[in-house]
Scaffold this motif. Sequence first.
Motif, PDB file in Angstrom:
ATOM      1  N   ASN A   5       0.822  -1.210   0.000  1.00 36.53           N
ATOM      2  CA  ASN A   5       0.000   0.000   0.000  1.00 36.53           C
ATOM      3  C   ASN A   5       0.855   1.258   0.000  1.00 36.53           C
ATOM      4  OD1 ASN A   5      -2.364  -1.455  -0.041  1.00 36.53           O
ATOM      5  ND2 ASN A   5      -2.471  -1.590   2.185  1.00 36.53           N
ATOM      6  N   VAL A   6       1.974   1.226   0.721  1.00 40.29           N
ATOM      7  CA  VAL A   6       2.872   2.377   0.719  1.00 40.29           C
ATOM      8  C   VAL A   6       3.428   2.607  -0.680  1.00 40.29           C
ATOM      9  CG1 VAL A   6       5.109   3.227   1.564  1.00 40.29           C
ATOM     10  CG2 VAL A   6       3.454   2.245   3.161  1.00 40.29           C
ATOM     11  N   LEU A   9       0.711   4.073  -2.916  1.00 43.71           N
ATOM     12  CA  LEU A   9       0.529   5.494  -2.611  1.00 43.71           C
ATOM     13  C   LEU A   9       1.680   6.318  -3.182  1.00 43.71           C
ATOM     14  CD1 LEU A   9      -0.981   7.784  -1.208  1.00 43.71           C
ATOM     15  CD2 LEU A   9       0.234   7.184   0.897  1.00 43.71           C
ATOM     16  N   TYR A  10       2.888   5.835  -2.998  1.00 41.38           N
ATOM     17  CA  TYR A  10       4.070   6.528  -3.526  1.00 41.38           C
ATOM     18  C   TYR A  10       4.013   6.618  -5.051  1.00 41.38           C
ATOM     19  CZ  TYR A  10       9.010   7.457  -4.509  1.00 41.38           C
ATOM     20  OH  TYR A  10      10.177   7.990  -4.970  1.00 41.38           O
ATOM     21  N   SER A  12       1.342   6.392  -7.073  1.00 43.57           N
ATOM     22  CA  SER A  12       0.267   7.265  -7.551  1.00 43.57           C
ATOM     23  C   SER A  12       0.595   8.735  -7.305  1.00 43.57           C
ATOM     24  CB  SER A  12      -1.062   6.889  -6.899  1.00 43.57           C
ATOM     25  OG  SER A  12      -0.981   7.011  -5.501  1.00 43.57           O
ATOM     26  N   THR A  13       1.272   9.035  -6.207  1.00 47.36           N
ATOM     27  CA  THR A  13       1.686  10.416  -5.943  1.00 47.36           C
ATOM     28  C   THR A  13       2.687  10.888  -6.994  1.00 47.36           C
ATOM     29  OG1 THR A  13       1.336  10.121  -3.570  1.00 47.36           O
ATOM     30  CG2 THR A  13       2.738  11.955  -4.248  1.00 47.36           C
ATOM     31  N   THR A  29       0.361  13.754  -1.440  1.00 46.10           N
ATOM     32  CA  THR A  29       0.364  12.451  -0.768  1.00 46.10           C
ATOM     33  C   THR A  29      -0.781  12.349   0.231  1.00 46.10           C
ATOM     34  OG1 THR A  29       2.765  12.366  -1.004  1.00 46.10           O
ATOM     35  CG2 THR A  29       1.773  10.839   0.558  1.00 46.10           C
ATOM     36  N   ILE A  32      -4.191  12.039  -1.771  1.00 44.87           N
ATOM     37  CA  ILE A  32      -4.329  10.705  -2.366  1.00 44.87           C
ATOM     38  C   ILE A  32      -4.488   9.650  -1.275  1.00 44.87           C
ATOM     39  CG2 ILE A  32      -3.150   8.937  -3.739  1.00 44.87           C
ATOM     40  CD1 ILE A  32      -2.035  11.195  -5.468  1.00 44.87           C
ATOM     41  N   GLY A  33      -3.794   9.817  -0.167  1.00 43.97           N
ATOM     42  CA  GLY A  33      -3.935   8.887   0.962  1.00 43.97           C
ATOM     43  C   GLY A  33      -5.342   8.888   1.527  1.00 43.97           C
ATOM     44  N   THR A  36      -7.669   7.080  -0.883  1.00 47.67           N
ATOM     45  CA  THR A  36      -7.533   5.616  -0.831  1.00 47.67           C
ATOM     46  C   THR A  36      -8.115   5.052   0.465  1.00 47.67           C
ATOM     47  OG1 THR A  36      -5.270   5.853   0.031  1.00 47.67           O
ATOM     48  CG2 THR A  36      -5.519   5.532  -2.330  1.00 47.67           C
TER      49      THR A  36
END
Length: 169
Positions: A5-6, A9-10, A12-13, A29, A32-33, A36
Amino acid sequence: MVSTNVMALYSSTLSYLAVFQKQKYLATTIVIGVITILGALLKQWLLDHFQNFLLMIGTLLIPVGALMIVDYYLVNRGYYDPDEIINGTKKLYWYFKGVNVYTYISYFLGAGFGYYFTYVRTLPTGATILTFLVTSVVYWGLIKMTGKSVVPKNIEKPRELSTGFQNTK
Protein backbone atom coordinates in the motif's frame (compact mmCIF):
# COMPACT_ATOMS: atom_id res chain seq x y z
CA MET A 1 0.49 -5.71 2.96
CA VAL A 2 1.57 -2.37 4.37
CA SER A 3 4.59 -2.13 2.07
CA THR A 4 2.37 -2.81 -0.96
CA ASN A 5 0.00 0.00 0.00
CA VAL A 6 2.87 2.38 0.72
CA MET A 7 4.36 1.67 -2.71
CA ALA A 8 0.95 2.13 -4.37
CA LEU A 9 0.53 5.49 -2.61
CA TYR A 10 4.07 6.53 -3.53
CA SER A 11 3.59 5.48 -7.15
CA SER A 12 0.27 7.26 -7.55
CA THR A 13 1.69 10.42 -5.94
CA LEU A 14 4.66 10.45 -8.31
CA SER A 15 2.40 9.79 -11.29
CA TYR A 16 0.21 12.72 -10.31
CA LEU A 17 3.23 14.97 -9.77
CA ALA A 18 4.62 14.00 -13.18
CA VAL A 19 1.51 15.52 -14.77
CA PHE A 20 0.97 18.42 -12.35
CA GLN A 21 4.53 19.45 -11.57
CA LYS A 22 3.73 22.60 -9.58
CA GLN A 23 1.94 20.68 -6.83
CA LYS A 24 3.58 19.96 -3.46
CA TYR A 25 4.61 16.40 -2.65
CA LEU A 26 3.29 16.30 0.94
CA ALA A 27 -0.11 17.83 0.15
CA THR A 28 -0.56 15.52 -2.85
CA THR A 29 0.36 12.45 -0.77
CA ILE A 30 -2.11 13.40 1.96
CA VAL A 31 -4.97 13.98 -0.50
CA ILE A 32 -4.33 10.71 -2.37
CA GLY A 33 -3.93 8.89 0.96
CA VAL A 34 -7.32 10.17 2.19
CA ILE A 35 -8.95 9.14 -1.10
CA THR A 36 -7.53 5.62 -0.83
CA ILE A 37 -8.63 5.32 2.83
CA LEU A 38 -12.17 6.34 1.82
CA GLY A 39 -12.02 3.74 -0.96
CA ALA A 40 -10.98 1.10 1.58
CA LEU A 41 -13.86 2.07 3.86
CA LEU A 42 -16.28 1.68 0.95
CA LYS A 43 -14.97 -1.74 -0.05
CA GLN A 44 -18.24 -3.60 0.59
CA TRP A 45 -20.21 -1.10 -1.50
CA LEU A 46 -17.57 -1.28 -4.24
CA LEU A 47 -17.66 -5.09 -4.25
CA ASP A 48 -21.46 -5.12 -4.36
CA HIS A 49 -21.48 -2.84 -7.41
CA PHE A 50 -18.36 -4.11 -9.15
CA GLN A 51 -20.19 -6.61 -11.34
CA ASN A 52 -22.59 -3.90 -12.53
CA PHE A 53 -19.59 -1.69 -13.25
CA LEU A 54 -18.00 -4.43 -15.35
CA LEU A 55 -21.26 -4.99 -17.22
CA MET A 56 -21.57 -1.27 -18.01
CA ILE A 57 -17.95 -1.02 -19.18
CA GLY A 58 -18.44 -4.08 -21.39
CA THR A 59 -21.63 -2.64 -22.83
CA LEU A 60 -19.93 0.65 -23.70
CA LEU A 61 -16.68 -0.84 -25.04
CA ILE A 62 -18.18 -3.37 -27.47
CA PRO A 63 -19.00 -0.64 -30.03
CA VAL A 64 -15.46 0.73 -29.74
CA GLY A 65 -14.00 -2.67 -30.65
CA ALA A 66 -16.42 -2.99 -33.55
CA LEU A 67 -15.47 0.43 -34.90
CA MET A 68 -11.75 -0.26 -34.67
CA ILE A 69 -12.04 -3.60 -36.44
CA VAL A 70 -14.32 -2.35 -39.22
CA ASP A 71 -12.29 0.81 -39.75
CA TYR A 72 -8.98 -1.03 -40.00
CA TYR A 73 -9.95 -4.20 -41.86
CA LEU A 74 -12.94 -3.20 -44.00
CA VAL A 75 -12.81 0.56 -44.52
CA ASN A 76 -9.05 0.97 -44.87
CA ARG A 77 -8.25 -2.62 -45.93
CA GLY A 78 -5.43 -2.98 -43.41
CA TYR A 79 -3.72 0.19 -44.62
CA TYR A 80 -2.59 3.04 -42.46
CA ASP A 81 0.13 5.63 -42.69
CA PRO A 82 1.95 5.81 -39.34
CA ASP A 83 3.83 8.98 -40.31
CA GLU A 84 0.54 10.67 -41.16
CA ILE A 85 -1.01 9.57 -37.86
CA ILE A 86 1.87 11.19 -35.97
CA ASN A 87 2.45 14.30 -38.10
CA GLY A 88 -0.93 14.91 -39.76
CA THR A 89 0.60 16.84 -42.64
CA LYS A 90 -1.69 15.40 -45.35
CA LYS A 91 -4.72 15.43 -43.03
CA LEU A 92 -5.73 11.91 -44.14
CA TYR A 93 -7.19 11.12 -40.73
CA TRP A 94 -8.53 14.61 -40.10
CA TYR A 95 -12.08 13.98 -41.40
CA PHE A 96 -14.34 16.94 -40.49
CA LYS A 97 -12.41 19.42 -38.32
CA GLY A 98 -10.58 16.53 -36.66
CA VAL A 99 -13.72 14.49 -35.92
CA ASN A 100 -14.92 11.39 -37.74
CA VAL A 101 -18.65 12.04 -37.34
CA TYR A 102 -19.55 8.60 -38.69
CA THR A 103 -17.74 6.85 -35.86
CA TYR A 104 -19.58 8.94 -33.28
CA ILE A 105 -22.96 8.27 -34.90
CA SER A 106 -22.18 4.55 -35.09
CA TYR A 107 -20.85 4.45 -31.53
CA PHE A 108 -23.86 6.16 -29.98
CA LEU A 109 -26.31 4.01 -31.93
CA GLY A 110 -24.38 0.84 -31.01
CA ALA A 111 -23.95 1.84 -27.36
CA GLY A 112 -27.62 2.80 -27.12
CA PHE A 113 -28.61 -0.53 -28.66
CA GLY A 114 -26.32 -2.39 -26.27
CA TYR A 115 -27.58 -0.44 -23.26
CA TYR A 116 -31.23 -0.97 -24.17
CA PHE A 117 -30.88 -4.71 -24.68
CA THR A 118 -28.66 -5.14 -21.62
CA TYR A 119 -30.56 -3.08 -19.03
CA VAL A 120 -34.05 -2.24 -20.33
CA ARG A 121 -35.15 -5.28 -22.30
CA THR A 122 -32.69 -8.07 -21.64
CA LEU A 123 -32.28 -10.62 -24.38
CA PRO A 124 -31.99 -14.29 -23.44
CA THR A 125 -28.90 -14.60 -25.66
CA GLY A 126 -27.29 -11.41 -24.41
CA ALA A 127 -26.60 -8.30 -26.42
CA THR A 128 -22.84 -8.58 -26.99
CA ILE A 129 -22.76 -10.07 -30.48
CA LEU A 130 -25.78 -8.10 -31.67
CA THR A 131 -24.28 -4.84 -30.40
CA PHE A 132 -21.05 -5.63 -32.23
CA LEU A 133 -22.93 -6.40 -35.44
CA VAL A 134 -25.24 -3.37 -35.27
CA THR A 135 -22.32 -1.00 -34.68
CA SER A 136 -20.29 -2.61 -37.46
CA VAL A 137 -23.12 -2.53 -40.01
CA VAL A 138 -24.06 1.08 -39.21
CA TYR A 139 -20.46 2.28 -39.53
CA TRP A 140 -19.75 0.24 -42.65
CA GLY A 141 -23.00 1.49 -44.21
CA LEU A 142 -22.29 5.14 -43.44
CA ILE A 143 -18.79 4.87 -44.87
CA LYS A 144 -20.01 3.06 -48.00
CA MET A 145 -22.74 5.65 -48.58
CA THR A 146 -20.33 8.57 -48.28
CA GLY A 147 -17.23 6.94 -49.81
CA LYS A 148 -14.93 8.07 -46.99
CA SER A 149 -11.68 6.14 -46.81
CA VAL A 150 -8.05 7.08 -46.33
CA VAL A 151 -6.76 4.25 -48.52
CA PRO A 152 -5.02 5.64 -51.60
CA LYS A 153 -6.53 4.37 -54.84
CA ASN A 154 -3.21 2.99 -56.09
CA ILE A 155 -2.37 0.92 -53.00
CA GLU A 156 -2.00 -2.78 -53.73
CA LYS A 157 -0.67 -4.31 -50.52
CA PRO A 158 -1.36 -3.14 -46.96
CA ARG A 159 1.61 -1.41 -45.39
CA GLU A 160 3.35 -3.49 -42.73
CA LEU A 161 4.32 -2.07 -39.37
CA SER A 162 8.07 -1.79 -39.12
CA THR A 163 9.44 -3.27 -35.91
CA GLY A 164 12.83 -1.68 -36.34
CA PHE A 165 14.57 -5.06 -36.44
CA GLN A 166 16.62 -6.02 -39.47
CA ASN A 167 16.06 -9.36 -41.14
CA THR A 168 19.36 -11.21 -40.79
CA LYS A 169 18.56 -14.16 -43.05
